[in-house]
Design a protein around this motif. Structure first.
Motif, mmCIF file in Angstrom:
data_model
loop_
_atom_site.group_PDB
_atom_site.id
_atom_site.type_symbol
_atom_site.label_atom_id
_atom_site.label_comp_id
_atom_site.label_asym_id
_atom_site.label_seq_id
_atom_site.Cartn_x
_atom_site.Cartn_y
_atom_site.Cartn_z
ATOM 1 N N UNK A 30 0.728 -1.216 0.084
ATOM 2 C CA UNK A 30 -0.046 -0.023 0.092
ATOM 3 C C UNK A 30 0.798 1.343 0.060
ATOM 4 N N UNK A 31 0.341 2.273 -0.859
ATOM 5 C CA UNK A 31 1.001 3.575 -0.843
ATOM 6 C C UNK A 31 2.549 3.541 -1.676
ATOM 7 N N UNK A 32 2.858 2.334 -2.508
ATOM 8 C CA UNK A 32 4.057 2.259 -3.233
ATOM 9 C C UNK A 32 3.574 2.584 -4.738
ATOM 10 N N UNK A 33 4.849 2.796 -5.572
ATOM 11 C CA UNK A 33 4.740 3.238 -6.969
ATOM 12 C C UNK A 33 5.091 2.292 -7.600
ATOM 13 N N UNK A 34 4.401 1.803 -8.733
ATOM 14 C CA UNK A 34 5.006 0.711 -9.477
ATOM 15 C C UNK A 34 4.787 0.755 -11.257
ATOM 16 N N UNK A 35 5.486 0.213 -11.633
ATOM 17 C CA UNK A 35 5.738 0.322 -13.224
ATOM 18 C C UNK A 35 5.500 -0.896 -13.791
ATOM 19 N N UNK A 36 4.491 -1.020 -14.911
ATOM 20 C CA UNK A 36 4.152 -2.272 -15.632
ATOM 21 C C UNK A 36 4.411 -1.947 -16.949
ATOM 22 N N UNK A 37 5.564 -2.439 -17.450
ATOM 23 C CA UNK A 37 5.793 -2.276 -18.894
ATOM 24 C C UNK A 37 5.409 -3.442 -19.900
ATOM 25 N N UNK A 38 5.237 -3.383 -21.140
ATOM 26 C CA UNK A 38 4.847 -4.455 -21.971
ATOM 27 C C UNK A 38 4.683 -3.925 -23.297
ATOM 28 N N UNK A 164 0.115 2.695 -10.244
ATOM 29 C CA UNK A 164 0.723 1.843 -11.190
ATOM 30 C C UNK A 164 0.909 2.792 -12.283
ATOM 31 N N UNK A 165 2.128 2.656 -13.117
ATOM 32 C CA UNK A 165 2.232 3.439 -14.111
ATOM 33 C C UNK A 165 2.313 2.293 -15.301
ATOM 34 N N UNK A 166 1.773 2.578 -16.299
ATOM 35 C CA UNK A 166 1.658 1.652 -17.519
ATOM 36 C C UNK A 166 2.533 2.299 -18.692
ATOM 37 N N UNK A 167 3.477 1.408 -19.101
ATOM 38 C CA UNK A 167 4.301 1.948 -20.216
ATOM 39 C C UNK A 167 4.349 1.046 -21.307
ATOM 40 N N UNK A 168 4.936 1.271 -22.397
ATOM 41 C CA UNK A 168 5.327 0.436 -23.395
ATOM 42 C C UNK A 168 6.711 -0.135 -23.217
ATOM 43 N N UNK A 183 8.455 -1.040 -7.818
ATOM 44 C CA UNK A 183 8.344 -2.180 -8.219
ATOM 45 C C UNK A 183 8.248 -2.158 -9.953
ATOM 46 N N UNK A 184 9.101 -3.010 -10.534
ATOM 47 C CA UNK A 184 9.007 -2.897 -12.136
ATOM 48 C C UNK A 184 8.448 -4.606 -12.613
ATOM 49 N N UNK A 185 7.268 -4.540 -13.501
ATOM 50 C CA UNK A 185 6.742 -5.815 -13.745
ATOM 51 C C UNK A 185 6.892 -5.686 -15.049
ATOM 52 N N UNK A 186 7.082 -6.683 -15.960
ATOM 53 C CA UNK A 186 7.186 -6.659 -17.455
ATOM 54 C C UNK A 186 6.585 -7.679 -18.133
ATOM 55 N N UNK A 187 5.363 -7.331 -18.939
ATOM 56 C CA UNK A 187 4.581 -8.395 -19.566
ATOM 57 C C UNK A 187 5.351 -8.310 -21.036
ATOM 58 N N UNK A 188 5.256 -9.732 -21.569
ATOM 59 C CA UNK A 188 5.944 -9.912 -22.802
ATOM 60 C C UNK A 188 5.213 -11.135 -23.660
ATOM 61 N N UNK A 189 5.585 -11.090 -25.012
ATOM 62 C CA UNK A 189 5.111 -12.004 -25.862
ATOM 63 C C UNK A 189 6.363 -13.069 -26.354
ATOM 64 N N UNK A 190 6.590 -14.063 -25.670
ATOM 65 C CA UNK A 190 7.700 -14.840 -25.913
ATOM 66 C C UNK A 190 7.563 -15.749 -27.341
ATOM 67 N N UNK A 191 8.565 -15.510 -28.115
ATOM 68 C CA UNK A 191 8.358 -16.408 -29.460
ATOM 69 C C UNK A 191 9.580 -17.555 -29.394
ATOM 70 N N UNK A 192 9.112 -18.514 -30.028
ATOM 71 C CA UNK A 192 9.932 -19.369 -30.449
ATOM 72 C C UNK A 192 9.430 -19.924 -31.894
ATOM 73 N N UNK A 193 10.105 -19.518 -32.863
ATOM 74 C CA UNK A 193 9.877 -19.784 -34.246
ATOM 75 C C UNK A 193 8.377 -19.399 -34.346
ATOM 76 N N UNK A 194 7.378 -20.242 -34.761
ATOM 77 C CA UNK A 194 6.077 -19.516 -35.231
ATOM 78 C C UNK A 194 5.444 -19.796 -33.933
ATOM 79 N N UNK A 195 5.591 -20.323 -32.737
ATOM 80 C CA UNK A 195 5.087 -20.255 -31.525
ATOM 81 C C UNK A 195 5.238 -19.225 -30.738
ATOM 82 N N UNK A 196 4.073 -18.517 -29.982
ATOM 83 C CA UNK A 196 4.264 -17.571 -29.095
ATOM 84 C C UNK A 196 3.587 -18.030 -27.664
ATOM 85 N N UNK A 197 4.103 -17.331 -26.613
ATOM 86 C CA UNK A 197 3.489 -17.677 -25.567
ATOM 87 C C UNK A 197 3.439 -16.285 -24.620
ATOM 88 N N UNK A 198 2.579 -16.012 -23.798
ATOM 89 C CA UNK A 198 2.658 -14.658 -23.019
ATOM 90 C C UNK A 198 3.304 -15.180 -21.434
#
Length: 491
Positions: A30-38, A164-168, A183-198
């Motif tokens: 509570x009362x903290x500042x977080x950055x969510x990137x993706x 929460x700050x949302x940024x690319x 806090x720093x949190x990253x969301x990404x789409x990982x790729x392996x060849x033609x396959x992707x996963x979040x």
């Protein structure tokens, strides 16, 4: 010098996202500042709104501020497709506000004053700033941006608002907010060849023993669900397996004799064999023996659909339907295609808990490796999986296919043989032009057993294991050499 203030008691706010709080060490502070990137489409907006509506339903006030982002009408229209969205909470507890005009006209100072005013008006417990990277474009220097973040952090802390700050995603490029946020949190789409996963990763989380590394997540009509890596969970909760002192029989005439009564409860056994050598029927016979004794069991397979499995067992005189109707047998089928192995194993554990299962058969474990986008995980993943089953006192059989013409056993899941207390080798042999099935016990930890090769016979009455009825020198395993002729016998 002013006397220092006593430390404030830490209050954690759950995210409300299944699986996420386990990674966060219980939630946000509570009362903290977080950055969510993706990257675009990674799920930042869904994640933030899911957190927002979770707390709004519990009575908290939420302020959702947008800069350069989609319009509020379009945003809310998209959210209506998700089950967590509640229209009655909009403008009542969840307030959407556009502040791009204030940022454009007054720069960071004008934007900060607008935020301070909105917070004093609404007194939110949570605040989200979507499109925060736009703020850096209006800063005269990195120092000015750092000063803005510092002042924003002090403001939310004084008002006990979690922000929460949302940024690319900016790749490896460092920004002032990376070091200044809590806090720093990253969301990404990982790729392996033609396959992707979040995937989601918590890079930084002050005052928390968060779970490191990348973890898979999925977006469904219910929103986001996070699946912490099984091996990461196991590493944080190391439990020593017990010794149960019981034996679980296969119920196959002859095999229990060879095994001196069966396998130990809580042990893990590998059925290693060529196609058609009887692995699936042997594993299912083991489950049926437990079901006949009043136990519960779960089958997890990648290649046999439930209807085919029921028909296969019916062909050897065993009807699975009564056990299915009673709810003591659960058949889980997952074709070895593209799927999240952590999601599958969670469904598997849910079934085990629901049934209170004592026996498990993992049929075709190479399916885990073939379907995983990170096959390098398999050793640690499978070790964690089997150890959890062992600690719960669940006796586990795993079938694994080896090449039809292999003269020696070898495992597709390399370096995992140590997790098996018992290994049974099943293969074919040529006897006077006809093919016979053979079974050998290669390993039984802390147990006596008959090491001689046995014949495995399958008929309409089931499976039978019996001593060889012909001299050992009179047959050869099906393993052609370079000339195409059968090799010397391998027992």
């Amino acid at each position: 010098m002013r006397p220092s203030l006593p430390p404030r008691k830490i209050v954690r706010l759950p995210s409300g996202i299944p699986g996420f709080d386990e990674i966060l060490d219980g939630g946000f502070i509570e009362g903290s500042l977080y950055l969510i990137e993706g990257r675009a489409g990674a799920g930042k907006t869904i994640l933030s709104n899911q957190i927002a509506f979770h707390h709004a339903r519990a009575g908290a006030g939420v302020l959702y501020v947008t800069l350069i982002a989609e319009s509020h009408v379009k945003l809310l229209s998209h959210l209506t497709e998700l089950s967590f969205y509640d229209e009655t909470l909009v403008a009542e507890r969840v307030h959407y506000l556009s502040a791009y005009g204030q940022l454009k006209e007054g720069g960071l100072r004008g934007f900060f004053e607008a935020m301070a005013g909105a917070m004093l008006t609404h007194r939110p417990q949570l605040m989200f700033i979507d499109g925060f990277r736009s703020a850096s474009e209006f800063s005269a220097s990195p120092l000015e941006l750092s000063q803005f973040i510092h002042e924003l952090s002090a403001l939310v802390s004084s008002l006990r608002t979690t922000c929460f700050l949302l940024a690319p995603l900016s790749g490896n490029e460092q920004h002032p907010e990376h070091t200044l946020v809590d806090g720093l949190i990253e969301l990404n789409n990982f790729s392996d060849g033609m396959r992707r996963t979040r995937e989601i990763e918590v890079h930084k989380l002050r005052a928390s023993n968060h779970m490191a590394g990348r973890h898979m997540f999925a977006i469904t009509s219910d929103g986001i669900r996070v699946y912490p890596r099984l091996e990461s969970i196991a590493s944080r909760r190391i439990v020593e397996p017990g010794v149960f002192g019981e034996t679980h029989a296969f119920g196959i005439p002859g095999l229990d004799r060879v095994l001196q009564g069966g396998v130990a409860r809580g042990s893990t056994t590998s059925l290693l064999g060529a196609p058609g050598s009887g692995k699936t029927l042997s594993g299912m016979s083991f489950l049926v023996e437990g079901l006949r004794r009043g136990e519960s069991a779960v089958y997890l397979g990648f290649y046999e659909s439930p209807d085919r499995l029921v028909a296969k067992m019916r062909s050897i005189g065993t009807d699975l339907q009564p056990f299915l109707d009673e709810g003591r047998l659960r058949i889980l089928w997952q074709p070895a295609l593209e799927f999240t192995i952590d999601l599958l194993v969670q469904q598997f554990f849910d079934a085990l808990a629901e049934l209170g299962a004592q026996r498990v058969f993992l049929d075709g474990v190479e399916g885990f490796k073939e379907s995983s986008i990170h096959p390098e995980r398999m050793v640690l993943f499978f070790t964690a999986l089997t150890n959890r089953l062992r600690c719960d006192g669940i006796t586990t059989l795993c079938s694994e296919e080896i090449p039809l013409f292999a003269s020696q056993p070898g495992m597709a899941l390399k370096n995992v043989s140590a997790v098996f207390e018992n290994i049974l080798w099943m293969r074919h042999a040529q006897i006077d032009g006809s093919s016979r099935r053979l079974l050998s016990v290669l390993k039984m930890r802390d147990s006596d057993y008959d090491s001689m090769a046995q014949e495995l016979h399958i008929d309409e009455e089931g499976l039978h294991v019996r001593p060889l009825a012909w001299p050992a020198a009179g047959f050869a395993t099906v393993a052609p050499n370079a000339t195409g002729m059968a090799q010397a016998p391998h027992l």
